[in-house]
Design an enzyme around this catalytic site. Structure first.
Site, PDB file in Angstrom:
ATOM      1  N   SER A 175     -22.595 -46.956  -8.337  1.00 11.98           N
ATOM      2  CA  SER A 175     -21.769 -46.113  -9.201  1.00 11.98           C
ATOM      3  C   SER A 175     -22.361 -44.702  -9.298  1.00 11.98           C
ATOM      4  CB  SER A 175     -21.625 -46.788 -10.575  1.00 11.98           C
ATOM      5  OG  SER A 175     -20.578 -46.227 -11.315  1.00 11.98           O
ATOM      6  N   ASP A 255     -11.584 -51.762  -7.783  1.00  5.45           N
ATOM      7  CA  ASP A 255     -12.379 -50.685  -8.382  1.00  5.45           C
ATOM      8  C   ASP A 255     -11.594 -49.377  -8.325  1.00  5.45           C
ATOM      9  OD1 ASP A 255     -14.332 -48.955  -9.270  1.00  5.45           O
ATOM     10  OD2 ASP A 255     -15.722 -49.327  -7.615  1.00  5.45           O
ATOM     11  N   HIS A 287     -15.295 -53.200 -10.219  1.00  7.05           N
ATOM     12  CA  HIS A 287     -16.446 -52.293 -10.153  1.00  7.05           C
ATOM     13  C   HIS A 287     -17.725 -53.015 -10.584  1.00  7.05           C
ATOM     14  CE1 HIS A 287     -18.392 -48.403 -10.052  1.00  7.05           C
ATOM     15  NE2 HIS A 287     -18.768 -48.509 -11.320  1.00  7.05           N
TER      16      HIS A 287
END
Length: 313
Positions: A175, A255, A287
């Protein structure tokens, strides 16, 4: 009357203090008096010696000036003179939450160290908004330089001096940590890192702008270049200068960062960068599913892919 007036002013102050200035769900909110309140609590666990895997860990100070630290992991050594690849891991969390010392990241990096038989340095960079961007980038780069100070065997940490192979260094992050890892690779390609060879970079569900999160990034980075800021949206020229040979990317079907990650992959392939890039998509997943459910089949496959990437000759 004076007492009533002071009570009235106090009530007005308390009301204004309770009013929101900015709201960035699910990360944090800011009140008009400057208070920051996060939506998610981050726990911290101490370093330890794991009797099951043989992985040991300890915390190290990267910079006394900023207070930045990191957690260093070393696997069970096959012999006292062995040299192992070094993985520098950058945690995610929207640049504003989570920690290298949290239960989830401590467990994940420890598992990766046990599976891949590598040394890992998991960086606990300072969080926005209290420490505005570029603190996270600068702190992570400081950690890279701190690690590199051991390349000649005379750095401050004996584990790195004796057992890290600085011809096999990797960056990895998920991320926001994927975004930071990309920036680190760019800085290596632009500025160099004497005595160190960065072989590869692993980007798991990386953030590269193009979503509703962009306004939060712009808020956390007062001196930004808008939505085309190369830290947010790396251009072809910057991608061509990545200081590594290989990149491994992961995206998840459900995601919201998936489309932009695919765009990054296509841009990297078409750039003048001379390395090789591979992308893996996990269908039906959200995600950072590998952190939320590390025992699921897709998470095991994802880790296995990273392990192979780290051990590829």
């Amino acid at each position: 009357m004076e007492h009533l007036h002071s009570l009235h002013e106090k009530a007005k102050l308390e009301k204004s203090n309770g009013q929101l200035s900015h709201l960035f769900f699910p990360f944090f909110k800011i009140y008009q008096d400057g208070r920051v309140e996060r939506f998610m609590h981050t726990d911290h666990v101490p370093p330890s010696d794991d009797p099951l895997t043989g992985v040991r860990s300890k915390d190290v100070i990267i910079s006394p000036e900023t207070g930045v630290s990191a957690r260093l992991f070393i696997p069970k050594l096959p012999n006292p003179n062995c040299k192992l690849p070094l993985l520098i891991y950058i945690h995610g969390g929207g640049f504003s939450i989570q920690s290298a010392f949290s239960t989830s990241y401590n467990h994940y990096v420890k598992s990766l160290v046990a599976e891949a038989n590598v040394i890992a340095l998991s960086v606990d960079y300072r969080l926005a908004p209290e420490h505005p961007i570029p603190a996270c980038y600068d702190d992570s780069w400081a950690a890279v330089q701190w690690a590199a100070s051991h390349a000649n065997g005379d750095g401050p940490d004996t584990w790195l001096n004796n057992h890290a192979d600085f011809s096999r260094v990797f960056f990895a992050g998920d991320s926001a940590g994927g975004n930071i890892s990309n920036t680190l690779a760019f800085r290596v390609g632009s500025s160099g890192l004497p005595g160190v060879k960065v072989v590869g970079v692993v980007l798991v569900h990386p953030y590269f702008g193009g979503t509703g999160d962009d306004q939060m990034w712009l808020y956390m980075c007062p001196n930004h270049g808008g939505l085309e800021d190369p830290r947010l949206k790396p251009g072809a020229e910057d991608l061509a200068r990545l200081g590594c040979e290989r990149v491994l990317m992961f995206v998840a079907e459900k995601d919201h960062l998936r489309p932009v990650a695919w765009d990054y992959y296509e841009k990297l392939k078409k750039s003048e960068w001379k390395g090789t890039v591979e992308i893996v998509e996990n269908h039906g997943e959200e995600h950072v599913f590998h952190l939320m459910n590390p025992k699921c089949e897709n998470a095991a496959t994802l880790m296995g892919k990273i392990v192979s990437f780290l051990n590829q000759e």
